[in-house]
Design an enzyme around this catalytic site. Sequence first.
Site, PDB file in Angstrom:
ATOM      1  N   GLY A  54       1.361  -3.201   5.761  1.00 48.90           N
ATOM      2  CA  GLY A  54       1.877  -4.382   6.457  1.00 48.90           C
ATOM      3  C   GLY A  54       0.729  -5.216   6.969  1.00 48.90           C
ATOM      4  O   GLY A  54      -0.428  -5.026   6.574  1.00 48.90           O
ATOM      5  N   TRP A  97      -3.957  -1.979  -0.793  1.00 50.57           N
ATOM      6  CA  TRP A  97      -3.980  -3.278  -1.469  1.00 50.57           C
ATOM      7  C   TRP A  97      -4.483  -4.241  -0.405  1.00 50.57           C
ATOM      8  O   TRP A  97      -3.783  -4.528   0.577  1.00 50.57           O
ATOM      9  CB  TRP A  97      -2.573  -3.638  -1.937  1.00 50.57           C
ATOM     10  CG  TRP A  97      -2.515  -4.905  -2.740  1.00 50.57           C
ATOM     11  CD1 TRP A  97      -2.729  -5.031  -4.080  1.00 50.57           C
ATOM     12  CD2 TRP A  97      -2.215  -6.219  -2.260  1.00 50.57           C
ATOM     13  NE1 TRP A  97      -2.587  -6.350  -4.457  1.00 50.57           N
ATOM     14  CE2 TRP A  97      -2.267  -7.101  -3.367  1.00 50.57           C
ATOM     15  CE3 TRP A  97      -1.908  -6.748  -1.001  1.00 50.57           C
ATOM     16  CZ2 TRP A  97      -2.028  -8.463  -3.258  1.00 50.57           C
ATOM     17  CZ3 TRP A  97      -1.668  -8.112  -0.893  1.00 50.57           C
ATOM     18  CH2 TRP A  97      -1.728  -8.950  -2.020  1.00 50.57           C
ATOM     19  N   GLU A 131       9.806 -15.917 -17.851  1.00 48.04           N
ATOM     20  CA  GLU A 131       9.524 -14.494 -17.700  1.00 48.04           C
ATOM     21  C   GLU A 131       8.493 -14.024 -18.728  1.00 48.04           C
ATOM     22  O   GLU A 131       7.599 -13.235 -18.408  1.00 48.04           O
ATOM     23  CB  GLU A 131      10.844 -13.706 -17.822  1.00 48.04           C
ATOM     24  CG  GLU A 131      10.730 -12.192 -17.765  1.00 48.04           C
ATOM     25  CD  GLU A 131      10.023 -11.642 -16.538  1.00 48.04           C
ATOM     26  OE1 GLU A 131       9.758 -12.389 -15.584  1.00 48.04           O
ATOM     27  OE2 GLU A 131       9.714 -10.436 -16.547  1.00 48.04           O
ATOM     28  N   GLU A 133       0.305 -11.860 -15.977  1.00 50.06           N
ATOM     29  CA  GLU A 133       0.003 -10.840 -14.971  1.00 50.06           C
ATOM     30  C   GLU A 133      -0.731  -9.641 -15.542  1.00 50.06           C
ATOM     31  O   GLU A 133      -1.499  -9.009 -14.830  1.00 50.06           O
ATOM     32  CB  GLU A 133       1.263 -10.406 -14.203  1.00 50.06           C
ATOM     33  CG  GLU A 133       2.283  -9.655 -15.004  1.00 50.06           C
ATOM     34  CD  GLU A 133       3.539  -9.348 -14.196  1.00 50.06           C
ATOM     35  OE1 GLU A 133       3.445  -9.144 -12.988  1.00 50.06           O
ATOM     36  OE2 GLU A 133       4.619  -9.296 -14.811  1.00 50.06           O
ATOM     37  N   CYS A 193       0.864  -1.175   0.000  1.00 48.74           N
ATOM     38  CA  CYS A 193       0.000   0.000   0.000  1.00 48.74           C
ATOM     39  C   CYS A 193       0.902   1.226   0.000  1.00 48.74           C
ATOM     40  O   CYS A 193       2.108   1.120   0.149  1.00 48.74           O
ATOM     41  CB  CYS A 193      -0.869   0.003   1.240  1.00 48.74           C
ATOM     42  SG  CYS A 193      -1.581  -1.595   1.616  1.00 48.74           S
ATOM     43  N   HIS A 249       7.256 -34.580 -21.840  1.00 45.48           N
ATOM     44  CA  HIS A 249       7.098 -35.312 -20.577  1.00 45.48           C
ATOM     45  C   HIS A 249       5.780 -34.964 -19.887  1.00 45.48           C
ATOM     46  O   HIS A 249       5.632 -35.214 -18.700  1.00 45.48           O
ATOM     47  CB  HIS A 249       8.284 -35.029 -19.662  1.00 45.48           C
ATOM     48  CG  HIS A 249       9.581 -35.476 -20.277  1.00 45.48           C
ATOM     49  ND1 HIS A 249       9.911 -36.802 -20.435  1.00 45.48           N
ATOM     50  CD2 HIS A 249      10.596 -34.761 -20.816  1.00 45.48           C
ATOM     51  CE1 HIS A 249      11.095 -36.896 -21.034  1.00 45.48           C
ATOM     52  NE2 HIS A 249      11.523 -35.664 -21.277  1.00 45.48           N
TER      53      HIS A 249
HETATM   54  C1  F6R Z   1       6.457  -9.183 -12.095  1.00 41.71           C
HETATM   55  C2  F6R Z   1       6.987  -8.478 -10.942  1.00 41.71           C
HETATM   56  C3  F6R Z   1       7.136  -9.232  -9.677  1.00 41.71           C
HETATM   57  C4  F6R Z   1       8.412  -8.798  -8.947  1.00 41.71           C
HETATM   58  C5  F6R Z   1       8.501  -9.479  -7.574  1.00 41.71           C
HETATM   59  C6  F6R Z   1       9.801  -9.143  -6.866  1.00 41.71           C
HETATM   60  O1  F6R Z   1       6.407  -8.361 -13.219  1.00 41.71           O
HETATM   61  O2  F6R Z   1       7.248  -7.308 -10.984  1.00 41.71           O
HETATM   62  O3  F6R Z   1       7.137 -10.609  -9.902  1.00 41.71           O
HETATM   63  O4  F6R Z   1       9.518  -9.119  -9.730  1.00 41.71           O
HETATM   64  O5  F6R Z   1       7.414  -9.081  -6.792  1.00 41.71           O
HETATM   65  O6  F6R Z   1       9.921  -7.779  -6.685  1.00 41.71           O
HETATM   66  P1  F6R Z   1      11.315  -7.103  -6.389  1.00 41.71           P
HETATM   67  O7  F6R Z   1      12.169  -7.283  -7.584  1.00 41.71           O
HETATM   68  O8  F6R Z   1      10.980  -5.667  -6.116  1.00 41.71           O
HETATM   69  O9  F6R Z   1      11.903  -7.799  -5.192  1.00 41.71           O
END
Ligand code: F6R
Length: 610
Positions: A101, A74, A483, A490, A2, A506
């Site tokens: 949090g 969020w 990726e 997403e 958030c 497989h």
């Molecule tokens: C996907 C994405 C997330 C972040 C993950 C880690 O596009 O952005 O999967 O890669 O939440 O975030 P960081 O890199 O900030 O630790």
Amino acid sequence: MCGIVGFTGRREASPVLLEGLRRLEYRGYDSAGLITGTGNELHLRKKAGRLAELTKAVAAHPAPGCYGISHTRWATHGGATDRNAHPHLDGTNTIAVVHNGVIENFAPLKHQLRSAGVQFRSDTDTEVLAHLIGHYYVGDLVAAVRQALTLVKGTYGIAVMSRAEPGLIVGARLGSPLVLGVGDGGTFLASDANALAGYADKVVYLSDRQLCVLNGDDWELRAQDLSPVTASVHDIAHFLADGDAEKGEFPHFMLKEIYEQPETLANAMRGRLDDADSTAHFGGLNLSPQQLRQIDRVILTACGTSYHAGLVGEYLFEELARMPVEVEYASEFRYRNPPMDRGTVVLAVTQSGETADTLAALRESKRMGHTTLAICNTVGSTIAREADGGVYLHAGPEIGVASTKAFTSQVAVMTMLAVYFGRTRHLSSIQGQRIIEELRALPDVVRRTLGCHDHVKRVAAKYADARNVLYLGRQYLYPAALEGALKLKEISYIHAEGYPAAEMKHGPIALVDESTPSVFLVPRGNVFDKVMSNMQEIKARGGPVIAIASEGDAEVAAVADDVIPIPDVPEYLQPIVVAIPLQLLAYEIALLCGCDVDKPRNLAKSVTVE
Ligand code: F6R
């Protein structure tokens, strides 16, 4: 996840709060709220939905006053409703709290408070905190916050105010970032320095268990026991450039960030390529050549896209530095107890530097006495501060929720690190020099790769109604396939799976039919022929094939239904180059599906909860 913004000073607070929230909206966007104070009156406005809803509500019913706190949410506890939006108040409407949090022991605390007659107005864990602070409040907000926090288990970044102490804002953090800003007409509090660009000249990062007290131009930092702490004050201009948090001519941050990659890659390499010694060097690793030589194993730990960059890192370190590497999801690694000997270095890879699981993995490794390093984008973030050493990406703020430029910069930094480690081992100066030259050419290659955008648009139009998409690659391009699939799912909500191409037979090949396209990553390289065979296997089962292949590759064109051409680069740089069409494909398909690419459903940037 958030966003928090607070302000106290000599101007109306609500425009500052709304503008700060606008810049943080990418961190959480299911509801938003603010509260301001005049005299001993509080003005609360909160709304489910995007920030625009709150902005409308404030325009219709202004929230006057020169101090206030605000939040974009969020949801963790309780749905995205007006009622559950922050700020939350105590029973006497004296204390207001915004919180990032999770209060893990909120259920027993709520039970106790209920037994004492407290009535709750929301389903959130945060409201517990408002009542607890209210319970301890006898005219001293700082003391009441401190006391309430001693009862809380979990993580928090909070901003609190009381209508009985006009102008005062108290902040505190444990596991959720908080930054204090000093500047234009008052003092500020935010969960992310981006909110303060243009307002604050100086920032102070709170550490875990610290509190801060703001009132007009005055501010101070306190330890948990309220003893004063000497703050280290940073110049905000040092790490935020004007316009970084704006879209400019681009319709979305994601597209802007995709197109920034020639520049961000150049920034990641600037000043780090060393022709004299045919190696790379880094200012912040804090490792002597002797210490470097003693490292005999690297554990890369990360989440999401950064984890995929780590998987590319595994191939890079093995090939260029001949070092044993393991890559671990931080969320798993933090609770495992793997045997690690003295020569193990733990390297956290993170764009935000605030991801809760990655931070916990780093702390656990530190506690066990291991050297910890970080590859991080966000200057001053918690992981950047807590790691023993590290390398910044210098990619500028990444606002689009889907990570793009951070991924390619992470891979570029890991390539340089692998050269650096390799040059203390077997890598010859001729090999080192060749890699340096290939890295130096990379920004231009990526600029040229962006020229595939029109091809990608045509392919996207053809496949946007697919409900399942497979992404297939081998070796360096296996993590790139993961990726690519993550990007698509997403932001377009289309189901996508990344797989090592040869693993298909497989099991997953059972999914292949005429309505399930496969994106093959098949530029020329050592395993080209093998991947071509895998492609034939898919074609033989009626699956449409989109190939991302070397420019002018007739062999691929003869088999694939559609080809997106990319320039040829050595195999170890292919994950970076291939990332460009994969990002653009996800972007274009998501647009055609009518999705909000910068703010995909259920997601938020920077996952600071476990
Ligand atoms: C996907 C994405 C997330 C972040 C993950 C880690 O596009 O952005 O999967 O890669 O939440 O975030 P960081 O890199 O900030 O630790």
